[in-house]
Design an enzyme around this catalytic site. Structure first.
Site, PDB file in Angstrom:
ATOM      1  N   ASP A   1       0.975  -1.258   0.068  1.00 18.12           N
ATOM      2  CA  ASP A   1      -0.137   0.422   0.298  1.00 18.12           C
ATOM      3  C   ASP A   1       0.884   1.658   0.026  1.00 18.12           C
ATOM      4  O   ASP A   1       0.770   2.609  -0.492  1.00 18.12           O
ATOM      5  CB  ASP A   1      -0.597  -0.343   1.314  1.00 18.12           C
ATOM      6  N   ARG A   2       1.915   1.850   0.464  1.00 15.28           N
ATOM      7  CA  ARG A   2       2.801   1.805   0.603  1.00 15.28           C
ATOM      8  C   ARG A   2       3.491   2.684  -0.948  1.00 15.28           C
ATOM      9  O   ARG A   2       3.469   3.630  -0.954  1.00 15.28           O
ATOM     10  CB  ARG A   2       4.448   2.093   0.937  1.00 15.28           C
TER      11      ARG A   2
ATOM     12  N   MET B   1      -7.646   5.758   2.814  1.00 15.16           N
ATOM     13  CA  MET B   1      -8.366   7.088   2.128  1.00 15.16           C
ATOM     14  C   MET B   1      -6.850   7.063   1.479  1.00 15.16           C
ATOM     15  O   MET B   1      -7.280   8.259   0.304  1.00 15.16           O
ATOM     16  CB  MET B   1      -7.976   8.495   2.388  1.00 15.16           C
ATOM     17  N   ARG B   2      -5.469   6.646   1.480  1.00 16.33           N
ATOM     18  CA  ARG B   2      -4.325   6.873   0.616  1.00 16.33           C
ATOM     19  C   ARG B   2      -4.889   6.536  -0.818  1.00 16.33           C
ATOM     20  O   ARG B   2      -4.378   7.527  -1.252  1.00 16.33           O
ATOM     21  CB  ARG B   2      -3.245   5.766   1.024  1.00 16.33           C
ATOM     22  N   ALA B   3      -5.569   5.567  -1.158  1.00 20.93           N
ATOM     23  CA  ALA B   3      -5.859   5.353  -2.993  1.00 20.93           C
ATOM     24  C   ALA B   3      -6.429   6.724  -3.604  1.00 20.93           C
ATOM     25  O   ALA B   3      -5.981   7.464  -4.402  1.00 20.93           O
ATOM     26  CB  ALA B   3      -6.435   4.080  -2.796  1.00 20.93           C
TER      27      ALA B   3
END
Length: 696
Positions: free
Chosen positions: A194-195, A275-277
Site C-alpha cells: 500500500d505504500r 484514504m491513501r488511494a
C-alpha cells in the site's frame, strides 16, 4: 561505473515509463511498484530514470543532503546556516540489496567510541544517501521483514531514527521508492504494498518487430555504451526539459470538484481500504495534466490514474490477481461525470493504446466476476451425479466402498478421472510449528535465533558486531580496568570486551504439502473441503513468510506439482486445478517428498521443513502398500522431519489409518475440524512431546 541505458531508448513498456515519469514530476505520489516476469528490463528502466531526475541543491559537505534554503534543524552534521550557498549535484539512485543488514540501511553507531569517548560517531546508511533521491529495491518481495518495517517507518515519517543503548540519532529521509518484483517468487506484504503509490505490470512483447528492435538496440548498447547513449542524448535532454516544465506547471493545475468526485466514487466502487488511494489518484491525475501541459484535470486523467493507482489496492487476499475491471471503471466515471463544463465524457474515448497496455496485462479484476457464478454453479453440483459415477455418494459416507471402487483392475474404465472440485471457503488455520530452535531466515512461524526478537543471552561477536549487549560488555571489561591503567571516569574498552546480544524470534519454514488426489478422496464435497483446508494453510504460510511446495499422488505415481517457492498464490492456483481419481500410492508420495526435502536441504540448509500430509491414510496399488508406506514414513522420521498429518477420513466407518501414519512419521494427526484456529487440540504440545521422546 557503467553508462546507464538511455530511458528514451527503451522499447514499449509505456505504462512503466509513464509511472516513473509521473513520480519524477510529483514525488509525493509515493513511488512505483513494477511487477513482471523475469527478463523484461524492469531494472534497466528504473536505473535509466536517474539520468532524467532534476539536479538538487545541497549544503556543501553535508552527508544528509540538506537543502540550503531549508536545512534540517536536527541534521547530525548541522546546524547549518540558512544563508549558506549550496552546490548542485545529480539526484542519487540508491539501491537497497535484498540481503542488506539493518545497519547498512539506517546507518551504524560506533559503539566502542560512544562508550569510551562519549561521542556520537554515526556512519550514515542508505536511507540518508537516498534523501531527496530515489531508493530502488530490486526483488522487493524478497526483502526481510525487519527491513520492510524500517522502510515503512521512514516512508511514513520522512525521517530515519537510530536508537542504540541510549544514543539517539535522527535525520531527514524523503525519497522516491521504486521496487521491482517477479510475482512467481512470492507476493509483497500488504503494508508495504500500500505504500507504493502506483503499480505497473510489464511483460515481454509478443510482436516480432518490437522484439527485433529490442535486441538490436541492446546489442548496439553492449558494443558501444557511450556512443549509443550519445545518439539518444537529444531525446534525453528533451525529456529532462519536459519533466522540469511539468514540475513548474504542477502548482497551477486545478483539480475541479467533478474530477474529485470521480476519484472518490471510483475508490468507493472498488472498495479500497483507507484514504491513501484517493490521495494518490488525485496527485497522479494532476501530474498527468501537468505532463500533458494542461492546467485542468480531465476525466481521461482520472481514468489513467485509476489504472495506475488501484490495481494493487483492490486485492482482498494474496490469491486475488491484481487488476481492474475497466468496464466497471468506465461505468463509474460516466455515472459521476457531472453536468459542468469539465469534458469528462471524453475520458473513456481518450484512453488510447497506453491505457490498453496498463489494463490488459493485470486484468485479473476483469476476469474475476465471471468466475464467481461458475464457482457458485459448481458448488450446487455435488447433489447431482456427474460423468455417470453413481459410486461418488457412497464414497463420501463409507470408506470401504470407496476403497473397493479404486481396487478394481479396470481402473481406466471403472474409475475415470474426475474434474477438479472447487475449493471450499478458507478459514483461519491453527499455527503449525517445527519443534526446537532453528536459525533460518526471519519469518513468523517457528522459534529461532534471529537478529531481532527478545534478548536471551550474550556471546562474543562472530564477525562484525551486531546488537550490542551493554550489560555483558561492561561486565566483561570491568575486571580489567586497573590493569589497563584507568585513571578517570571513562570505561576502557577493548575489542575482546564487546558482547553481542543473542536474540530469539521467529523463522520462516519450508511447508511441503503432500496431498492425496486418489479415488478415495474424489467425492466433490470432501475434496472441496480438503482444498479449502490446504488453501487456509497456504494463506497462513503467506502471512508467516514461508516457502511452500506441493507434492500430489494418484494412480501409480507421485509428482511435484510445485517445487518449493515463495509464491503462495502459485501454489493456490495449482491446488485449485488439481484433478482426482485412481489408486492411492501413498508410499510414492512420501518418498517423493523426501527427495524434495533432500534437495532443499542442500540449497538452504538453515531453513527447516514442515511436512503436511493431507490424506485419509488409505494406501493401494503395488505389493504390500501399507508396509511400503510405513517404511517410507520411518525414513522421514529417522531424518528428523517435522510432520503433521491432516486426517481427511469421513463417514460413520473410520479406519484410523491417518493416525497410524502420523505415529510412523513421529508427528500429530489432526482432523479438518481440528485444523481451525478455534479448535482445542494442542498440536504444538503433541509435536514437541513426540520429538522430545525421539531425541531421548
Amino acid at each position: 561505473m557503467s553508462t546507464p541505458y538511455p530511458f528514451t531508448a527503451i522499447v514499449g513498456m509505456q505504462d512503466l515509463q509513464l509511472g516513473l515519469l509521473l513520480n519524477a514530476v510529483n514525488p509525493a505520489i509515493g513511488g512505483v511498484l513494477v511487477r513482471g516476469e523475469k527478463g523484461t528490463a524492469k531494472s534497466t528502466a528504473v536505473r535509466a530514470l536517474a539520468a532524467l531526475m532534476p539536479r538538487v541543491d545541497v549544503v556543501p559537505g553535508c552527508r544528509f543532503s540538506c537543502a540550503p534554503a531549508s536545512p534540517d534543524p536536527a541534521c547530525p552534521d548541522g546546524p547549518h546556516d540558512s544563508g549558506v550557498t549550496g552546490e548542485a549535484r545529480a539526484a542519487r539512485m540508491v539501491e537497497l540489496p535484498v540481503g542488506a543488514s539493518e545497519d547498512r540501511l539506517v546507518g551504524a553507531l560506533d559503539i566502542e567510541r560512544a562508550l569510551s569517548d562519549g561521542v556520537k560517531a554515526f556512519e550514515p546508511g542508505l536511507l540518508a544517501d537516498a534523501h531527496r533521491g530515489v531508493l530502488y529495491v530490486d526483488e522487493v518481495n524478497l526483502l526481510h521483514d525487519h527491513l520492510v518495517d524500517l522502510l515503512l517507518d521512514a516512508a511514513a515519517m520522512g525521517a530515519s531514527y537510530v536508537e542504540r543503548e541510549g544514543v539517539s540519532v535522527r535525520h531527514a529521509s524523503r525519497f522516491l521508492l521504486v521496487g521491482t518484483m517477479n510475482p512467481e517468487e512470492g507476493e509483497l506484504r500488504p503494508q508495504l504494498l500500500d505504500r507504493f503509490g502506483l503499480t505497473v505490470e510489464v511483460a515481454a512483447s509478443r510482436e516480432t518487430d518490437e522484439r527485433v528492435e529490442v535486441v538490436r538496440r541492446r546489442l548496439a548498447y553492449d558494443d558501444d555504451p557511450d556512443g549509443f547513449t550519445g545518439r539518444w542524448a537529444g531525446e534525453e535532454r528533451a525529456m529532462r526539459e519536459r519533466i522540469a516544465a511539468a514540475r513548474a506547471l504542477l502548482p497551477r493545475v486545478r483539480l475541479g470538484d467533478a474530477a474529485l468526485r470521480q476519484i472518490a466514487a471510483t475508490c468507493a466502487a472498488f472498495e479500497v481500504d483507507g484514504m491513501r488511494a484517493d490521495l494518490v489518484m488525485a496527485r497522479t491525475a494532476t501530474a498527468l495534466a501537468a505532463w500533458a501541459g494542461r492546467e485542468d484535470v480531465l476525466a481521461e486523467d482520472v481514468r489513467q490514474a485509476a489504472l495506475l493507482a488501484l490495481p494493487h489496492r483492490r486485492r482482498r487476499n494474496p490469491f486475488d490477481a491484481p487488476g481492474l475491471d475497466e468496464d466497471k471503471l468506465d461505468e463509474t466515471l460516466e455515472q459521476n461525470s457531472g453536468a459542468d463544463d469539465d469534458p469528462d465524457p471524453q475520458g473513456p474515448d481518450g484512453a488510447g493504446p497506453d491505457d490498453d497496455d496498463g489494463g490488459g496485462g493485470p486484468d485479473g479484476g476483469g476476469g474475476l466476476p465471471p468466475e464467481a457464478p461458475e464457482g457458485g454453479e459448481q458448488s450446487e453440483q455435488p447433489s447431482v451425479p456427474e460423468q455417470g459415477q453413481p459410486q461418488e455418494a457412497p464414497s463420501e459416507s463409507s470408506g470401504p466402498s470407496a476403497e473397493q471402487t479404486e481396487q478394481t483392475p479396470a481402473e481406466g474404465a471403472r474409475a475415470p478421472e474426475k474434474a477438479a472440485a472447487p475449493a471450499a471457503e478458507p478459514f483461519k488455520a491453527r499455527t503449525l510449528t517445527v519443534p526446537g530452535l532453528g536459525e533460518g531466515a526471519a519469518g513468523r512461524r517457528s522459534r529461532a535465533r534471529t537478529a531481532h526478537g527478545r534478548t536471551t543471552g550474550a556471546r562474543r561477536p562472530q564477525g562484525a558486531l551486531g546488537k550490542l549487549h551493554l550489560a555483558a560488555t561492561v561486565q566483561a571489561a570491568a575486571p580489567h580496568q586497573h590493569a589497563r591503567g584507568r585513571a578517570g571516569n571513562g570505561l576502557l574498552l577493548r575489542r575482546d570486551d564487546l558482547r553481542e546480544a543473542v536474540r530469539e524470534g521467529r523463522e520462516g519454514n519450508l511447508v511441503l504439502f503432500v496431498v492425496d488426489a486418489s479415488g478415495s478422496m474424489a467425492a466433490r464435497r470432501r475434496m472441496s473441503a480438503v482444498k479449502g483446508a490446504v488453501l487456509s494453510l497456504l494463506l497462513d504460510a503467506y502471512q508467516r513468510r514461508d516457502k511452500v511446495g506441493l507434492v500430489t499422488f494418484r494412480r501409480s505415481e507421485a509428482e511435484v506439482a510445485l517445487p518449493p517457492t515463495s509464491s503462495v498464490d502459485t501454489a493456490a492456483a495449482r491446488l485449485e486445478s488439481l484433478p482426482t481419481g485412481g489408486r492411492t500410492p501413498l508410499a510414492a508420495g512420501l518418498l517423493k517428498a523426501r527427495e524434495v526435502l533432500r534437495v532443499e536441504r542442500m540449497r538452504d540448509p538453515a531453513r527447516r521443513p514442515l511436512l503436511v500430509t493431507v490424506t485419509d491414510g488409505k494406501a493401494t496399488g503395488g505389493p504390500e502398500p501399507l508396509v511400503r508406506t510405513r517404511r517410507a514414513a520411518s525414513l522421514l522420521a529417522a531424518e528428523g522431519t517435522a510432520s503433521v498429518v491432516v486426517d481427511c477420513e469421513t463417514g460413520p466407518v473410520r479406519l484410523g489409518l491417518a493416525a497410524e501414519l502420523a505415529r510412523d512419521l513421529g508427528g500429530p494427526a489432526v482432523t479438518l475440524d481440528e485444523l481451525r484456529a478455534d479448535a482445542v487440540t494442542d498440536l504444538v504440545r503433541h509435536a514437541t512431546a513426540t520429538h522430545s521422546r525421539r531425541a531421548a
